[in-house]
Design an enzyme around this catalytic site. Structure first.
Site, PDB file in Angstrom:
ATOM      1  N   CYS A 243       1.547  12.794  17.785  1.00  0.00           N
ATOM      2  CA  CYS A 243       2.954  13.103  18.075  1.00  0.00           C
ATOM      3  C   CYS A 243       3.846  11.909  17.753  1.00  0.00           C
ATOM      4  O   CYS A 243       4.582  11.393  18.604  1.00  0.00           O
ATOM      5  CB  CYS A 243       3.121  13.520  19.543  1.00  0.00           C
ATOM      6  SG  CYS A 243       2.352  15.094  19.917  1.00  0.00           S
ATOM      7  N   GLU A 244       3.749  11.433  16.526  1.00  0.00           N
ATOM      8  CA  GLU A 244       4.582  10.362  16.000  1.00  0.00           C
ATOM      9  C   GLU A 244       4.846  10.677  14.538  1.00  0.00           C
ATOM     10  O   GLU A 244       3.916  11.017  13.798  1.00  0.00           O
ATOM     11  CB  GLU A 244       3.888   8.997  16.119  1.00  0.00           C
ATOM     12  CG  GLU A 244       3.647   8.514  17.531  1.00  0.00           C
ATOM     13  CD  GLU A 244       4.931   8.096  18.246  1.00  0.00           C
ATOM     14  OE1 GLU A 244       5.931   7.818  17.549  1.00  0.00           O
ATOM     15  OE2 GLU A 244       4.925   8.067  19.490  1.00  0.00           O
TER      16      GLU A 244
ATOM     17  N   ARG B 284      -2.903   1.533   9.354  1.00  0.00           N
ATOM     18  CA  ARG B 284      -2.168   0.665   8.442  1.00  0.00           C
ATOM     19  C   ARG B 284      -0.968   1.350   7.792  1.00  0.00           C
ATOM     20  O   ARG B 284       0.108   0.763   7.705  1.00  0.00           O
ATOM     21  CB  ARG B 284      -3.103   0.098   7.369  1.00  0.00           C
ATOM     22  CG  ARG B 284      -4.157  -0.864   7.906  1.00  0.00           C
ATOM     23  CD  ARG B 284      -4.909  -1.567   6.787  1.00  0.00           C
ATOM     24  NE  ARG B 284      -4.061  -2.563   6.139  1.00  0.00           N
ATOM     25  CZ  ARG B 284      -3.517  -2.420   4.950  1.00  0.00           C
ATOM     26  NH1 ARG B 284      -3.709  -1.331   4.248  1.00  0.00           N
ATOM     27  NH2 ARG B 284      -2.754  -3.378   4.449  1.00  0.00           N
TER      28      ARG B 284
ATOM     29  N   TYR C 242       2.295  -0.508   8.959  1.00  0.00           N
ATOM     30  CA  TYR C 242       2.814  -1.426   7.954  1.00  0.00           C
ATOM     31  C   TYR C 242       3.515  -0.731   6.785  1.00  0.00           C
ATOM     32  O   TYR C 242       4.054  -1.399   5.905  1.00  0.00           O
ATOM     33  CB  TYR C 242       1.682  -2.268   7.351  1.00  0.00           C
ATOM     34  CG  TYR C 242       0.916  -3.118   8.327  1.00  0.00           C
ATOM     35  CD1 TYR C 242       1.542  -4.097   9.085  1.00  0.00           C
ATOM     36  CD2 TYR C 242      -0.453  -2.964   8.481  1.00  0.00           C
ATOM     37  CE1 TYR C 242       0.829  -4.899   9.966  1.00  0.00           C
ATOM     38  CE2 TYR C 242      -1.183  -3.760   9.358  1.00  0.00           C
ATOM     39  CZ  TYR C 242      -0.534  -4.725  10.098  1.00  0.00           C
ATOM     40  OH  TYR C 242      -1.244  -5.503  10.960  1.00  0.00           O
TER      41      TYR C 242
ATOM     42  N   GLY D 180     -12.301 -11.328   5.458  1.00  0.00           N
ATOM     43  CA  GLY D 180     -12.745 -10.055   6.021  1.00  0.00           C
ATOM     44  C   GLY D 180     -12.420  -8.939   5.057  1.00  0.00           C
ATOM     45  O   GLY D 180     -13.296  -8.271   4.506  1.00  0.00           O
ATOM     46  N   ARG D 181     -11.118  -8.755   4.802  1.00  0.00           N
ATOM     47  CA  ARG D 181     -10.654  -7.684   3.915  1.00  0.00           C
ATOM     48  C   ARG D 181     -11.313  -7.770   2.532  1.00  0.00           C
ATOM     49  O   ARG D 181     -11.738  -6.768   1.968  1.00  0.00           O
ATOM     50  CB  ARG D 181      -9.142  -7.788   3.778  1.00  0.00           C
ATOM     51  CG  ARG D 181      -8.499  -6.660   3.008  1.00  0.00           C
ATOM     52  CD  ARG D 181      -7.076  -7.015   2.596  1.00  0.00           C
ATOM     53  NE  ARG D 181      -6.337  -7.690   3.634  1.00  0.00           N
ATOM     54  CZ  ARG D 181      -5.521  -7.096   4.509  1.00  0.00           C
ATOM     55  NH1 ARG D 181      -5.362  -5.785   4.442  1.00  0.00           N
ATOM     56  NH2 ARG D 181      -4.873  -7.804   5.419  1.00  0.00           N
TER      57      ARG D 181
ATOM     58  N   GLY E 118      -7.485 -14.335   4.013  1.00  0.00           N
ATOM     59  CA  GLY E 118      -6.282 -13.952   3.292  1.00  0.00           C
ATOM     60  C   GLY E 118      -6.506 -13.591   1.839  1.00  0.00           C
ATOM     61  O   GLY E 118      -5.552 -13.229   1.143  1.00  0.00           O
TER      62      GLY E 118
ATOM     63  N   GLU F 200     -12.927 -17.546   5.586  1.00  0.00           N
ATOM     64  CA  GLU F 200     -13.190 -16.516   6.593  1.00  0.00           C
ATOM     65  C   GLU F 200     -12.623 -15.168   6.149  1.00  0.00           C
ATOM     66  O   GLU F 200     -11.846 -14.529   6.839  1.00  0.00           O
ATOM     67  CB  GLU F 200     -12.587 -16.933   7.946  1.00  0.00           C
ATOM     68  CG  GLU F 200     -11.116 -17.271   7.898  1.00  0.00           C
ATOM     69  CD  GLU F 200     -10.610 -17.888   9.186  1.00  0.00           C
ATOM     70  OE1 GLU F 200      -9.538 -17.478   9.650  1.00  0.00           O
ATOM     71  OE2 GLU F 200     -11.286 -18.797   9.715  1.00  0.00           O
TER      72      GLU F 200
END
Length: 432
Positions: free
Chosen positions: A340-341, A309, A313, A273-274, A230, A271
């Site tokens: 197609c979105e 993302r 988001y 990651g980002r 986080g 932990e």
């Protein structure tokens, strides 16, 4: 945050050559930047003996990246069989791997137990009897419920599907010990992309307090406390970065205070990651279309299958147009893909230099949860991944998907289940 000046200074001069050699689109990652972040993390927490980062494999599951993590002395946080196997392929064994379970199957526990095992971080008390054999070292993921608030991404802990509740946590350790566990860890994960260091310090305080209470109730010591990942990165240029040194200083002080009060000090695991790879990756795309209707659209040769993302988001990713950064001729555009979105947009109403077809655009901060979250809706294929090595070489570390890859799961042996019933338009009849 926008890519570092160091990354930019090494990539932009060779970007045209790289694009011509490999073609676009591609994610490219910066080995030097990843190693610098790893060293700063280890230095910041050097006051806690046994500090260890378990890289969140889900952020960037590429063997070349995992080898870098392994060389820095890090372990691997996994949440699936492929992630465990991928970690083992780069030399992670036993307690180098932590399987943080979530609605975990018996098969996943069996794979984790094989080939040297892994640290099991159980997500629920009901999983205890599903572990094939209780390992010597066990960990539980704690969900504090109403005792704590999550941040905007993780949400309210009461509504989260993750973790053992406060009312169950003591029984979880008692049950595990009764089945043979002799070593213990404690884990929590309450935030995602959190740049307020105070929140992470409060999380450490919560886990330390909980460990002290459980330890006294059960007369046990915890080998490690894992405050999760986080750690955030500033995606927008105006956002302040996480104050790593201040956070580490305050967390370290609290761990030492715990040691003075309890006669021992557990190890600290995280932990991230980002935080480890996010700022050290970019997505390079080429402008292929220019459309003017009610808005101006710049169409590029990648879509949400390469970076979901923004569409999923509404996340912001900074965009540069190398060679035009200082241009005064700017326009407001949507940067879009071909899916197609209508949420297939890398930027919405973003002011950028005037872009012409053939220009390369650099989409920043795609080094985590970029390629990893790709998908094949609309038959779209995920792009290649490159690594800018510390010595300046550019290496292909994952080829682009092909149409053959897309159709590969349609090649299989015939497998038809024969029924003991006959279907009619109105009834199902048992065969005589």
């Amino acid at each position: 945050m926008p890519m570092s000046d160091s990354f930019k200074d090494r990539l932009f001069p060779i970007l045209k050559a790289v694009s011509n050699h490999f073609g676009t689109p591609f994610h490219i990652y910066d080995e030097a930047g990843i190693r610098d972040t790893a060293e700063s993390l280890k230095k910041a927490f050097s006051g806690i003996n046994g500090f260890r980062e378990y890289f969140a494999v889900k952020a960037l599951p590429n063997p070349s990246i995992l080898k870098i993590m392994k060389s820095m002395g890090f372990g691997f946080d996994c949440s699936s069989i492929p992630e465990v196997l991928l970690s083992r392929k780069v030399g992670g064994y036993g307690e180098d791997i932590m399987l943080t379970s979530n609605n975990t199957s018996r098969e996943e526990f069996s794979v984790a137990a094989a080939d040297g095992g892994a640290i099991l971080n159980l997500d629920d008390i009901s999983l205890i009897p599903k572990v094939p054999e209780m390992p010597e070292l066990i960990c539980f993921r704690y969900n504090p419920g109403p005792r704590r608030t999550g941040n905007s991404i993780i949400g309210n802990p009461v509504e989260a599907k993750y973790g053992v509740s406060h009312d169950q946590i003591l029984a979880a350790y008692r049950d595990a010990r009764a089945l043979g566990a002799k070593r213990f860890g404690l884990h929590t994960m309450l935030a995602s992309n959190e740049c307020n260091y105070v929140y992470m310090v409060q999380t450490a305080e919560m886990v330390l307090e909980l460990a002290g209470w459980i330890g006294r109730e059960m007369d046990i010591r915890f080998e490690f406390l894992n405050i999760g990942g986080g750690f955030g990165i500033p995606y927008r240029p105006e956002d302040a970065p996480l104050n790593l040194d201040r956070m580490a200083e305050e967390i370290t002080r609290r761990f030492h205070r715990f040691g003075q009060r309890n006669g021992y000090m557990p190890k600290l695991f995280i932990e991230s990651g980002r935080y480890m790879t996010g700022p050290h990756g970019v997505l390079a795309v080429r402008a292929i279309n220019h459309k003017n209707i009610y808005r101006t659209y710049i169409g590029v040769d990648a879509c949400m299958s390469a970076l979901m993302r923004p569409g999923m988001y509404g996340a912001y990713h900074h965009i540069s147009v190398p060679g035009k950064e200082d241009s005064l001729n700017r326009v407001t555009v949507d940067v879009v893909g071909s899916l197609c979105e209508n949420n297939d947009k890398f930027a919405i109403q973003r002011e950028l230099p005037e872009i012409t077809e053939g220009d390369i655009l650099i989409i920043h901060d795609t080094g985590a949860h970029g390629h990893a979250m790709g998908f094949n809706y609309n038959g779209k294929l995920r792009p290649q991944e490159l690594l800018l090595r510390s010595d300046g070489r550019v290496e292909l570390i994952r080829r682009a998907e092909t149409v053959d890859d897309y159709f590969s799961t349609l090649s299989f042996a015939e497998n038809v289940m024969k029924l003991d019933f006959e279907f009619t338009t109105s009834k199902i009849h048992a065969k005589k």
